[in-house]
Write a protein that holds these residues in place. Structure first.
Motif, mmCIF file in Angstrom:
data_model
loop_
_atom_site.group_PDB
_atom_site.id
_atom_site.type_symbol
_atom_site.label_atom_id
_atom_site.label_comp_id
_atom_site.label_asym_id
_atom_site.label_seq_id
_atom_site.Cartn_x
_atom_site.Cartn_y
_atom_site.Cartn_z
ATOM 1 N N ILE A 122 -63.482 -13.008 -3.075
ATOM 2 C CA ILE A 122 -64.437 -13.035 -3.280
ATOM 3 C C ILE A 122 -65.657 -12.838 -1.996
ATOM 4 O O ILE A 122 -66.121 -12.019 -1.459
ATOM 5 N N TRP A 156 -59.953 -7.719 1.918
ATOM 6 C CA TRP A 156 -60.825 -6.521 0.717
ATOM 7 C C TRP A 156 -60.419 -4.710 1.257
ATOM 8 O O TRP A 156 -61.105 -5.519 2.810
ATOM 9 N N CYS A 192 -63.825 0.118 -5.214
ATOM 10 C CA CYS A 192 -62.547 -0.586 -5.424
ATOM 11 C C CYS A 192 -61.889 -0.905 -5.408
ATOM 12 O O CYS A 192 -61.804 -0.001 -4.186
ATOM 13 N N HIS A 218 -58.387 -3.982 -4.375
ATOM 14 C CA HIS A 218 -57.071 -4.815 -5.626
ATOM 15 C C HIS A 218 -58.117 -6.250 -4.992
ATOM 16 O O HIS A 218 -58.813 -6.854 -3.358
ATOM 17 N N LEU A 219 -57.618 -7.491 -6.441
ATOM 18 C CA LEU A 219 -58.867 -8.184 -6.100
ATOM 19 C C LEU A 219 -57.510 -9.215 -7.188
ATOM 20 O O LEU A 219 -57.214 -9.418 -8.220
ATOM 21 N N GLU A 220 -57.217 -10.649 -6.107
ATOM 22 C CA GLU A 220 -56.199 -11.677 -6.338
ATOM 23 C C GLU A 220 -56.768 -13.053 -6.406
ATOM 24 O O GLU A 220 -57.271 -13.626 -5.655
ATOM 25 N N ILE A 221 -57.119 -13.710 -7.949
ATOM 26 C CA ILE A 221 -58.036 -15.343 -8.417
ATOM 27 C C ILE A 221 -56.795 -15.432 -8.554
ATOM 28 O O ILE A 221 -55.915 -15.209 -9.697
ATOM 29 N N SER A 275 -56.458 -7.999 -10.514
ATOM 30 C CA SER A 275 -57.093 -7.099 -10.960
ATOM 31 C C SER A 275 -57.676 -6.297 -9.928
ATOM 32 O O SER A 275 -56.973 -6.382 -8.730
ATOM 33 N N GLY A 320 -61.148 -4.864 -8.973
ATOM 34 C CA GLY A 320 -62.609 -4.860 -7.788
ATOM 35 C C GLY A 320 -63.119 -4.429 -7.945
ATOM 36 O O GLY A 320 -63.102 -3.294 -7.494
ATOM 37 N N ARG A 335 -64.813 -7.433 -12.504
ATOM 38 C CA ARG A 335 -63.542 -8.092 -12.652
ATOM 39 C C ARG A 335 -63.324 -6.665 -13.355
ATOM 40 O O ARG A 335 -63.246 -7.148 -14.756
ATOM 41 N N ASP A 352 -59.308 -5.072 -15.757
ATOM 42 C CA ASP A 352 -57.990 -5.038 -15.897
ATOM 43 C C ASP A 352 -57.788 -3.954 -16.161
ATOM 44 O O ASP A 352 -58.080 -3.193 -16.455
ATOM 45 N N MET A 368 -64.765 -13.295 -15.289
ATOM 46 C CA MET A 368 -64.039 -13.808 -14.285
ATOM 47 C C MET A 368 -63.872 -15.435 -13.932
ATOM 48 O O MET A 368 -64.706 -15.486 -15.291
#
Length: 376
Positions: free
Chosen positions: A206, A230, A242, A244-247, A252, A254, A267, A269, A276
């Motif tokens: 983030i 990012w 948009c 890719h977001l990996e938490i 997922s 973003g 976030r 799917d 979140m």
């Protein structure tokens, strides 16, 4: 006093203890140090590009690199070097205070408010930089032509040439030493590298979304490595993107809405909007605050913060106005995005990686369900 600081370890220790006590009174914590150094680096990158922009040269992006061992932390970036105030074309940037970095790094001056007061530090080397003294007693810094260590938390002493050459050689392995900055922070007794890294690495995805210029971080933590970035792609109207977001290791998507007053990150799917994690701060001012944990989404704006920069200043009248402007801008952008979905749902599904059979009604139902849970 200078002679005593350079010759007498007891004097150094006495003054350093007072500096560390004052920083702790400002509510800074060791686990926040990497966030502060990242913010300094992002500000320095913005300033480097300000100098480039004036000369009509291409804007640039460079990574933020961190090496953590049981003995020390090393941080590298390629933003504007410390005290560099002349562009390559000779344009003078003293009016912006670019020649005063070292002073700001070392002095508790008029801009550093007393404990309990609100502070709004968005530039380079405010109180946040001084938080390094919570994890190190004697930092060593290489930045372009400068090479120095800080004694007693206050006094810069030129580095021994052999030490400087060792650090320059290390920096040269990762990038240009003429424009690079390296902070070498030997740990104080009792500092644990995992405690320094844990919150920063967890919130890093983030942090990169909301940073202005730095969008890539490389870390070495003991024996393990970590790479994060990012790389958003625009989707429809300006300000909507948009990526890719990996938490916590969970991939997922973003979905970011940026307005002139701030931004909002959702976030997604494959079924649409999803919350979140419950531990995620909901309010950010580039770096995370401790506000609105579990909100389900992340709001970022130039909020006025308390002196420790972890909570919104409750009495500042600008914060409610800023929040209202941010919400108004987001409502407008969400409306434009909804119109895009209506015009070309297949494109939106593909760009966001949604299930091919997902109808728009279910997508928007997930949006309203998320907002409903956020306000409860």
């Amino acid at each position: 006093l200078v002679g005593l600081l350079e010759r007498e370890p007891d004097i150094q220790a006495y003054i350093l203890k007072a500096v560390q006590k004052r920083i702790s009174e400002y509510q800074y914590l060791p686990e926040g140090v990497l966030f502060e150094l990242f913010q300094n680096a992002d500000d320095a990158m913005a300033e480097r590009n300000e100098m480039n922009n004036q000369a009509e040269r291409p804007l640039e992006r460079f990574p933020f690199l961190v090496t953590l061992t049981p003995a020390e932390c090393r941080v590298m970036h390629w933003g504007r070097p410390v005290n560099k105030f002349l562009s390559e074309e000779g344009e003078d940037f003293k009016d912006q205070g670019f020649n005063q970095d070292l002073e700001k790094m070392l002095l508790f001056n008029a801009s550093d408010k007393t404990p309990g007061e609100e502070i709004r530090v968005t530039g380079k080397f405010g109180l946040g930089f001084k938080s390094i003294f919570l994890i190190t007693d004697r930092p060593r810094i290489i930045s372009s032509r400068l090479s120095f260590e800080i004694l007693g938390g206050l006094w810069p002493k030129k580095l021994d040439p052999q030490e400087a050459d060792t650090l320059k050689e290390y920096l040269s392995r990762h990038g240009d030493i003429q424009e690079g900055t390296l902070l070498d922070l030997p740990f104080r007794s009792g500092i644990n590298l995992e405690s320094i890294a844990a919150r920063f690495t967890r919130l890093l995805p983030i942090t990169l979304v909301f940073a202005r210029w730095i969008k890539e971080v490389g870390m070495s933590i003991g024996e393990r490595g970590l790479q994060a970035s990012w790389s958003p792609e625009p989707i429809g109207p300006a300000g909507i993107a948009c990526g890719h977001l990996e938490i916590d290791g969970m991939p997922s998507i973003g979905l970011l809405f940026e307005t002139t007053h701030g931004s909002c990150l959702f976030r997604l799917d494959r079924q649409g909007f999803t919350s979140m994690p419950d531990w995620m701060p909901g309010i950010w001012a580039t770096n995370p605050t401790t506000e609105a944990v579990g909100l389900g989404l992340c709001l970022n704006a130039d909020f006025h913060l308390d002196v420790g920069r972890v909570r919104i200043a409750p009495e500042n009248p600008e914060n409610p106005r800023l929040a209202e402007d941010l919400v108004a801008g987001l409502v407008s952008q969400v409306g434009e995005f909804a119109a895009l979905c209506e015009r070309d749902w297949e494109f939106v599904k593909s760009r966001l990686g949604l299930n091919g059979g997902l109808p728009p009604q279910e997508f928007w139902a997930s949006f309203w369900a998320l907002l409903d849970s956020s306000v409860k």
